[in-house]
Design a protein around this motif. Structure first.
Motif, PDB file in Angstrom:
ATOM      1  N   MET A   1       0.847  -1.178   0.000  1.00 32.60           N
ATOM      2  CA  MET A   1       0.000   0.000   0.000  1.00 32.60           C
ATOM      3  C   MET A   1       0.888   1.234   0.000  1.00 32.60           C
ATOM      4  SD  MET A   1      -2.741   1.297   2.865  1.00 32.60           S
ATOM      5  CE  MET A   1      -1.887   0.461   4.134  1.00 32.60           C
ATOM      6  N   GLU A   2       0.510   2.170  -0.845  1.00 31.14           N
ATOM      7  CA  GLU A   2       1.296   3.400  -0.917  1.00 31.14           C
ATOM      8  C   GLU A   2       0.369   4.585  -0.710  1.00 31.14           C
ATOM      9  OE1 GLU A   2       4.015   5.965  -4.029  1.00 31.14           O
ATOM     10  OE2 GLU A   2       3.266   4.015  -4.626  1.00 31.14           O
ATOM     11  N   ASN A   3       0.763   5.482   0.163  1.00 33.52           N
ATOM     12  CA  ASN A   3       0.039   6.739   0.343  1.00 33.52           C
ATOM     13  C   ASN A   3       0.770   7.819  -0.439  1.00 33.52           C
ATOM     14  OD1 ASN A   3      -1.873   5.672   2.040  1.00 33.52           O
ATOM     15  ND2 ASN A   3      -0.782   6.241   3.896  1.00 33.52           N
ATOM     16  N   VAL A   4       0.029   8.541  -1.241  1.00 33.62           N
ATOM     17  CA  VAL A   4       0.613   9.661  -1.982  1.00 33.62           C
ATOM     18  C   VAL A   4      -0.155  10.915  -1.596  1.00 33.62           C
ATOM     19  CG1 VAL A   4       1.395   8.238  -3.900  1.00 33.62           C
ATOM     20  CG2 VAL A   4      -0.843   9.277  -3.998  1.00 33.62           C
ATOM     21  N   ASP A   5       0.519  12.065  -1.680  1.00 32.08           N
ATOM     22  CA  ASP A   5      -0.187  13.296  -1.347  1.00 32.08           C
ATOM     23  C   ASP A   5      -0.971  13.797  -2.559  1.00 32.08           C
ATOM     24  OD1 ASP A   5       1.818  14.296  -2.939  1.00 32.08           O
ATOM     25  OD2 ASP A   5       2.538  15.772  -1.516  1.00 32.08           O
ATOM     26  N   LEU A   6      -1.857  14.710  -2.292  1.00 32.45           N
ATOM     27  CA  LEU A   6      -2.781  15.199  -3.316  1.00 32.45           C
ATOM     28  C   LEU A   6      -2.057  15.882  -4.477  1.00 32.45           C
ATOM     29  CD1 LEU A   6      -5.739  15.423  -4.061  1.00 32.45           C
ATOM     30  CD2 LEU A   6      -5.869  17.527  -2.754  1.00 32.45           C
ATOM     31  N   ILE A   7      -1.023  16.618  -4.199  1.00 30.90           N
ATOM     32  CA  ILE A   7      -0.271  17.303  -5.262  1.00 30.90           C
ATOM     33  C   ILE A   7       0.343  16.278  -6.223  1.00 30.90           C
ATOM     34  CG2 ILE A   7       1.634  18.895  -5.753  1.00 30.90           C
ATOM     35  CD1 ILE A   7      -0.754  20.178  -4.275  1.00 30.90           C
ATOM     36  N   ILE A  17      -4.071   5.568 -11.520  1.00 26.67           N
ATOM     37  CA  ILE A  17      -5.247   4.811 -11.967  1.00 26.67           C
ATOM     38  C   ILE A  17      -4.820   3.486 -12.585  1.00 26.67           C
ATOM     39  CG2 ILE A  17      -7.126   4.779 -13.659  1.00 26.67           C
ATOM     40  CD1 ILE A  17      -7.499   7.773 -13.093  1.00 26.67           C
ATOM     41  N   THR A  18      -3.767   3.512 -13.376  1.00 28.96           N
ATOM     42  CA  THR A  18      -3.260   2.279 -13.990  1.00 28.96           C
ATOM     43  C   THR A  18      -2.814   1.291 -12.918  1.00 28.96           C
ATOM     44  OG1 THR A  18      -2.531   3.532 -15.929  1.00 28.96           O
ATOM     45  CG2 THR A  18      -1.559   1.352 -15.598  1.00 28.96           C
ATOM     46  N   ARG A  19      -2.122   1.784 -11.921  1.00 25.02           N
ATOM     47  CA  ARG A  19      -1.663   0.906 -10.843  1.00 25.02           C
ATOM     48  C   ARG A  19      -2.837   0.325 -10.061  1.00 25.02           C
ATOM     49  NH1 ARG A  19       2.680   4.500  -7.873  1.00 25.02           N
ATOM     50  NH2 ARG A  19       2.330   2.915  -6.286  1.00 25.02           N
ATOM     51  N   ALA A  20      -3.840   1.135  -9.787  1.00 26.67           N
ATOM     52  CA  ALA A  20      -5.017   0.654  -9.059  1.00 26.67           C
ATOM     53  C   ALA A  20      -5.779  -0.379  -9.889  1.00 26.67           C
ATOM     54  CB  ALA A  20      -5.930   1.821  -8.698  1.00 26.67           C
ATOM     55  N   ALA A  21      -5.852  -0.162 -11.207  1.00 25.06           N
ATOM     56  CA  ALA A  21      -6.541  -1.113 -12.084  1.00 25.06           C
ATOM     57  C   ALA A  21      -5.831  -2.464 -12.109  1.00 25.06           C
ATOM     58  CB  ALA A  21      -6.648  -0.537 -13.491  1.00 25.06           C
ATOM     59  N   ARG A  22      -4.516  -2.472 -11.903  1.00 22.02           N
ATOM     60  CA  ARG A  22      -3.749  -3.724 -11.837  1.00 22.02           C
ATOM     61  C   ARG A  22      -3.907  -4.423 -10.491  1.00 22.02           C
ATOM     62  NH1 ARG A  22       1.274  -1.002 -14.253  1.00 22.02           N
ATOM     63  NH2 ARG A  22       1.691  -0.692 -12.051  1.00 22.02           N
ATOM     64  N   GLY A  23      -4.549  -3.762  -9.539  1.00 22.57           N
ATOM     65  CA  GLY A  23      -4.794  -4.386  -8.248  1.00 22.57           C
ATOM     66  C   GLY A  23      -3.975  -3.835  -7.105  1.00 22.57           C
ATOM     67  N   GLU A  24      -3.117  -2.858  -7.384  1.00 21.31           N
ATOM     68  CA  GLU A  24      -2.330  -2.260  -6.304  1.00 21.31           C
ATOM     69  C   GLU A  24      -3.233  -1.407  -5.416  1.00 21.31           C
ATOM     70  OE1 GLU A  24       1.383  -0.308  -7.257  1.00 21.31           O
ATOM     71  OE2 GLU A  24       1.468  -1.396  -9.163  1.00 21.31           O
ATOM     72  N   ASP A  25      -2.889  -1.328  -4.154  1.00 20.79           N
ATOM     73  CA  ASP A  25      -3.626  -0.512  -3.199  1.00 20.79           C
ATOM     74  C   ASP A  25      -3.030   0.890  -3.216  1.00 20.79           C
ATOM     75  OD1 ASP A  25      -5.404   0.209  -1.261  1.00 20.79           O
ATOM     76  OD2 ASP A  25      -4.360  -0.811   0.372  1.00 20.79           O
ATOM     77  N   VAL A  26      -3.744   1.855  -3.773  1.00 20.98           N
ATOM     78  CA  VAL A  26      -3.254   3.224  -3.883  1.00 20.98           C
ATOM     79  C   VAL A  26      -4.171   4.133  -3.068  1.00 20.98           C
ATOM     80  CG1 VAL A  26      -2.767   5.131  -5.457  1.00 20.98           C
ATOM     81  CG2 VAL A  26      -2.355   2.789  -6.202  1.00 20.98           C
ATOM     82  N   LEU A  33      -8.612  17.034   3.762  1.00 19.16           N
ATOM     83  CA  LEU A  33      -9.726  16.224   3.272  1.00 19.16           C
ATOM     84  C   LEU A  33      -9.717  14.783   3.764  1.00 19.16           C
ATOM     85  CD1 LEU A  33      -9.665  17.469  -0.427  1.00 19.16           C
ATOM     86  CD2 LEU A  33     -11.161  18.240   1.414  1.00 19.16           C
ATOM     87  N   GLY A  34      -8.597  14.302   4.229  1.00 18.77           N
ATOM     88  CA  GLY A  34      -8.495  12.922   4.677  1.00 18.77           C
ATOM     89  C   GLY A  34      -7.859  12.047   3.605  1.00 18.77           C
ATOM     90  N   THR A  35      -8.102  10.741   3.701  1.00 13.91           N
ATOM     91  CA  THR A  35      -7.495   9.776   2.791  1.00 13.91           C
ATOM     92  C   THR A  35      -8.577   9.057   2.001  1.00 13.91           C
ATOM     93  OG1 THR A  35      -5.683   9.461   4.348  1.00 13.91           O
ATOM     94  CG2 THR A  35      -5.967   7.776   2.665  1.00 13.91           C
ATOM     95  N   VAL A  36      -8.321   8.839   0.711  1.00 13.53           N
ATOM     96  CA  VAL A  36      -9.221   8.068  -0.148  1.00 13.53           C
ATOM     97  C   VAL A  36      -8.422   6.943  -0.790  1.00 13.53           C
ATOM     98  CG1 VAL A  36     -10.761  10.012  -0.626  1.00 13.53           C
ATOM     99  CG2 VAL A  36      -8.864   9.550  -2.158  1.00 13.53           C
ATOM    100  N   LYS A  37      -9.137   5.927  -1.202  1.00 14.13           N
ATOM    101  CA  LYS A  37      -8.491   4.764  -1.809  1.00 14.13           C
ATOM    102  C   LYS A  37      -8.992   4.615  -3.245  1.00 14.13           C
ATOM    103  CE  LYS A  37      -8.220  -0.227  -1.271  1.00 14.13           C
ATOM    104  NZ  LYS A  37      -8.650  -1.370  -0.458  1.00 14.13           N
ATOM    105  N   LEU A  38      -8.064   4.412  -4.177  1.00 14.03           N
ATOM    106  CA  LEU A  38      -8.440   4.145  -5.561  1.00 14.03           C
ATOM    107  C   LEU A  38      -8.677   2.646  -5.726  1.00 14.03           C
ATOM    108  CD1 LEU A  38      -5.919   6.290  -7.657  1.00 14.03           C
ATOM    109  CD2 LEU A  38      -8.301   6.789  -7.161  1.00 14.03           C
TER     110      LEU A  38
END
Length: 86
Positions: A1-7, A17-26, A33-38
């Motif tokens: 799982m990787e957390n990235v900042d909004l910027i 989006i490509t990484r999330a579509a492959r099944g990675e937890d982004v 605003l808090g944290t969201v998961k793709l």
């Protein structure tokens, strides 16, 4: 799982989006605003494109309709269906 900042997410959205579509937890984090998961969304149209239809796959599983099922409705059945004013 990787957390990235909004910027970073704004600048690299296609990659994330490509990484999330492959099944990675982004996850995208923002202090205000808090944290969201793709996560990828799979609907029935996507599933239909991935696997071809197989004709006859339910043969023998679903029983045939009873005799008279497709016959026209009687006057009494029509009255029950549409009400007495029909």
């Amino acid at each position: 799982m990787e957390n990235v900042d909004l910027i970073y997410a704004k600048d690299h959205l296609e990659e994330l989006i490509t990484r999330a579509a492959r099944g990675e937890d982004v996850r995208i984090a923002d202090p205000k605003l808090g944290t969201v998961k793709l996560t990828p969304v799979v609907d029935r149209h996507d599933a239909a494109r991935r696997s071809p239809r197989k004709p006859g796959i339910l043969k023998g599983v679903i029983p045939p309709p009873p005799d008279g099922f497709f016959d026209p409705m009687t006057e009494e059945e029509l009255k029950d269906w549409y009400g007495d004013d029909a």
